[in-house]
Design a protein around this motif. Sequence first.
Motif, PDB file in Angstrom:
ATOM      1  N   SER A   1      30.745  40.491  34.128  1.00  0.00           N
ATOM      2  CA  SER A   1      31.539  41.181  33.107  1.00  0.00           C
ATOM      3  C   SER A   1      31.819  42.610  33.525  1.00  0.00           C
ATOM      4  N   THR A   2      30.825  43.275  34.129  1.00  0.00           N
ATOM      5  CA  THR A   2      31.036  44.643  34.599  1.00  0.00           C
ATOM      6  C   THR A   2      32.165  44.663  35.616  1.00  0.00           C
ATOM      7  N   LEU A   3      32.147  43.702  36.528  1.00  0.00           N
ATOM      8  CA  LEU A   3      33.193  43.630  37.552  1.00  0.00           C
ATOM      9  C   LEU A   3      34.565  43.430  36.902  1.00  0.00           C
ATOM     10  N   VAL A   4      34.623  42.511  35.921  1.00  0.00           N
ATOM     11  CA  VAL A   4      35.898  42.242  35.260  1.00  0.00           C
ATOM     12  C   VAL A   4      36.388  43.475  34.506  1.00  0.00           C
ATOM     13  N   ARG A   5      35.468  44.187  33.853  1.00  0.00           N
ATOM     14  CA  ARG A   5      35.860  45.399  33.129  1.00  0.00           C
ATOM     15  C   ARG A   5      36.393  46.457  34.091  1.00  0.00           C
ATOM     16  N   GLN A   6      35.853  46.484  35.294  1.00  0.00           N
ATOM     17  CA  GLN A   6      36.351  47.436  36.281  1.00  0.00           C
ATOM     18  C   GLN A   6      37.728  47.026  36.794  1.00  0.00           C
ATOM     19  N   LEU A   7      37.908  45.722  37.010  1.00  0.00           N
ATOM     20  CA  LEU A   7      39.202  45.237  37.503  1.00  0.00           C
ATOM     21  C   LEU A   7      40.310  45.464  36.485  1.00  0.00           C
ATOM     22  N   THR A   8      39.954  45.352  35.205  1.00  0.00           N
ATOM     23  CA  THR A   8      40.967  45.483  34.158  1.00  0.00           C
ATOM     24  C   THR A   8      41.179  46.939  33.755  1.00  0.00           C
ATOM     25  N   GLY A   9      40.508  47.852  34.436  1.00  0.00           N
ATOM     26  CA  GLY A   9      40.704  49.271  34.161  1.00  0.00           C
ATOM     27  C   GLY A   9      39.936  49.780  32.960  1.00  0.00           C
ATOM     28  N   LEU A  10      39.029  48.955  32.408  1.00  0.00           N
ATOM     29  CA  LEU A  10      38.281  49.375  31.216  1.00  0.00           C
ATOM     30  C   LEU A  10      37.065  50.217  31.567  1.00  0.00           C
ATOM     31  N   LEU A  11      36.593  50.087  32.805  1.00  0.00           N
ATOM     32  CA  LEU A  11      35.352  50.746  33.194  1.00  0.00           C
ATOM     33  C   LEU A  11      35.545  51.327  34.590  1.00  0.00           C
ATOM     34  N   ARG A  12      35.132  52.570  34.744  1.00  0.00           N
ATOM     35  CA  ARG A  12      35.297  53.218  36.047  1.00  0.00           C
ATOM     36  C   ARG A  12      34.031  53.004  36.862  1.00  0.00           C
ATOM     37  N   PRO A  13      34.153  52.524  38.094  1.00  0.00           N
ATOM     38  CA  PRO A  13      32.948  52.344  38.905  1.00  0.00           C
ATOM     39  C   PRO A  13      32.400  53.696  39.377  1.00  0.00           C
ATOM     40  N   ASP A  14      31.105  53.719  39.690  1.00  0.00           N
ATOM     41  CA  ASP A  14      30.519  54.956  40.228  1.00  0.00           C
ATOM     42  C   ASP A  14      31.063  55.215  41.632  1.00  0.00           C
ATOM     43  N   SER A  15      31.211  54.130  42.395  1.00  0.00           N
ATOM     44  CA  SER A  15      31.781  54.273  43.736  1.00  0.00           C
ATOM     45  C   SER A  15      32.422  52.948  44.129  1.00  0.00           C
ATOM     46  N   GLY A  16      33.182  52.990  45.218  1.00  0.00           N
ATOM     47  CA  GLY A  16      33.858  51.782  45.668  1.00  0.00           C
ATOM     48  C   GLY A  16      35.329  51.820  45.319  1.00  0.00           C
ATOM     49  N   SER A  17      36.063  50.813  45.801  1.00  0.00           N
ATOM     50  CA  SER A  17      37.504  50.810  45.572  1.00  0.00           C
ATOM     51  C   SER A  17      37.970  49.458  45.053  1.00  0.00           C
ATOM     52  N   ILE A  18      39.027  49.497  44.271  1.00  0.00           N
ATOM     53  CA  ILE A  18      39.663  48.276  43.763  1.00  0.00           C
ATOM     54  C   ILE A  18      41.153  48.398  44.049  1.00  0.00           C
ATOM     55  N   ASP A  19      41.687  47.434  44.758  1.00  0.00           N
ATOM     56  CA  ASP A  19      43.118  47.419  45.005  1.00  0.00           C
ATOM     57  C   ASP A  19      43.684  46.148  44.404  1.00  0.00           C
ATOM     58  N   ILE A  20      44.653  46.296  43.510  1.00  0.00           N
ATOM     59  CA  ILE A  20      45.326  45.120  42.960  1.00  0.00           C
ATOM     60  C   ILE A  20      46.802  45.224  43.319  1.00  0.00           C
ATOM     61  N   LEU A  21      47.260  44.295  44.147  1.00  0.00           N
ATOM     62  CA  LEU A  21      48.660  44.224  44.548  1.00  0.00           C
ATOM     63  C   LEU A  21      49.178  45.573  45.055  1.00  0.00           C
ATOM     64  N   GLY A  22      48.332  46.262  45.830  1.00  0.00           N
ATOM     65  CA  GLY A  22      48.751  47.512  46.442  1.00  0.00           C
ATOM     66  C   GLY A  22      48.529  48.741  45.581  1.00  0.00           C
ATOM     67  N   HIS A  23      47.921  48.584  44.407  1.00  0.00           N
ATOM     68  CA  HIS A  23      47.675  49.731  43.528  1.00  0.00           C
ATOM     69  C   HIS A  23      46.183  50.025  43.452  1.00  0.00           C
ATOM     70  N   ASP A  24      45.866  51.315  43.535  1.00  0.00           N
ATOM     71  CA  ASP A  24      44.482  51.754  43.467  1.00  0.00           C
ATOM     72  C   ASP A  24      44.061  51.845  41.990  1.00  0.00           C
ATOM     73  N   ILE A  25      43.258  50.877  41.558  1.00  0.00           N
ATOM     74  CA  ILE A  25      42.915  50.790  40.132  1.00  0.00           C
ATOM     75  C   ILE A  25      41.803  51.766  39.738  1.00  0.00           C
ATOM     76  N   VAL A  26      41.025  52.228  40.705  1.00  0.00           N
ATOM     77  CA  VAL A  26      39.993  53.216  40.370  1.00  0.00           C
ATOM     78  C   VAL A  26      40.668  54.552  40.032  1.00  0.00           C
TER      79      VAL A  26
END
Lengths: 329, 271
Positions: A60-85
């Motif tokens: 759930s934490t991962l999903v919340r981060q992917l959906t932009g609901l939760l900011r990770p402490d570190s690391g990167s998320i790229d969805i279709l070329g967009h930096d979601i962090v």
Amino acid sequence: MRREFLDNEDHCCTVRDLAKSYRSGRGTKATTVQANAGISLEVRRGEVFGLLGPNGAGKSTLVRQLTGLLRPDSGSIDILGHDIVRHPERASRLLAYLGQESTALDELTVSLAVETTARLRGLGQAQARDARDAVLTELALEPIADRTLGRLSGGQRRLACFATALVGERPLLVLDEPTTGMDPVARRAVWAAVDRRRAASGTTVLLVTHNVIEAETVLDRVAVVDEGRVIACDTPGGLKALVDGDVRLDLVWREEAPVGLPLIAELAGRAVMAGRRWTVRADPDQARDLVAQVTAGPAFAALDDFSLSTPSLEDVYLLLGGRHEGLAK
Amino acid sequence: MTVTATAAPTRPAPVPAALAPSAALLPSLGAVYRAQLSRARVARIPLLFVATFQSLGIMVMMRGVVGTGPGDAGAARDVVAGSSVLVVAFVALNLLAQYFGRLRASGGLDHYATLPVPAASVVLGTAAAYASFTVPGVLVTAAVGCTLFTLAWVHLWILVLVVPLSGAALAGVGAACGLLANRQEIATLLGQLGMSAALLLGVLPASHMPQGIQWMRDLLPSTYAVDALARTFAARPDWSAVGLDLAVCAAVGVVSLALSTWAYRRAATRT
């Protein structure tokens, strides 16, 4: 980082070294809980990618981060070329999310819930109505279109919520246990709708699930998550090959297992026990021999049911050394 | 151990992908308002009737204490105006605080937070719907009150301003309470306290209160709506004072709705 994303052009979603911890409790009793501890995974365009793991594994934490609901402490998320962090607000313009809760929609009719969601995904009035009508027809929800979500059965409500995830089409669907409580007809409607979108527009699906059986049938690839990490990632077939050769023997006792018998006492040492159900993994010959011994001997009187089955993702999970007894809730 | 998938065969695909359009403020506000308004169909008893019955009951009770003679005119106006505004406080402040508290506690806010919709349209659309739920109750209460205490109906048109402005102020406070409270019970408690304050300090005639209580009364946004309405029952209302009272409501409304929009953003993306 940008270069790396461009190199992975067929990836819909790339997650690198995602970490998130939070404090639990207050004052001196506060402890730091690591919700994810360096998750990396890649979801390819057009695939149905599963996240499998027990409660508290970090899905759930991962999903919340992917959906932009939760900011990770570190690391990167790229969805279709967009930096979601960096731009969490872009997530809602790239993906549709079906969460587990429907409280925001419970007092609306199915029809209005779908239409309103379409409007809030940026569709104009006429477009939203067309999208609503199309999805209600597609999922055979028309007979209950004027009923209030909160008064529907769990499976029907879930299907109505799934309908809200489909309107205002997005290239990525993030579905958190979409088929919970659904009957087989509704489940088929869900997966048929997903397949149509994959065929027509190459839609990618990220599926969070506990349901191992469903996972095996619908997923292209699956990441097994435990303690905030991905402990395995492959096709269901590839993962099952890890336990190749072994079969699973389930024994269900009527009441207490007859542990006084030497055979059963020996089995007790290696069985995973869940109440009256014992599960033993063994090679096929040994399993056949065990069945013969149990069913022919005095233990048979205490036996309620037994089954031999080929390995499932659940066995894979156990083999991988997950800290939990199994994936079932 | 961290395992990642191996590289896949390359398929031509453009990156970065085009973003779908966001929902604009007014259309999405309208969509939220319409959806929220439709909830009255399902939850008609709590949203429409309970507050009205409460206010009618209070007026009947107060009728036993306050007469209709010239000596009681001021008190009678306060009772009718206070009971009418109490409907707004009950629904827009108390029920809205509970609604947002429930939505936040249950994760229901995720639905809105994962849609490309401005925070203001969710908060304002919902607040506007809750303010609208009060309209029938306020009208019935004011009409029955005028009959019960033989007050003039002539200037009841002022409700066209009193309901939306007090609705904005109190719904803003209610939404902020519901969204800022970190537990659902706290949201409920804040909503109830706000409504109780509006009841005790709004319905009971201010002239009968000690000075300290009058100061507290001045801190409540509902007070200004009560005073504005009460002034219009006079034979020659002081319109500038009415205007000033309503301006206070409007100002509180702007501030409290801005605060609740901020609170919504904070609650929707809490860590």
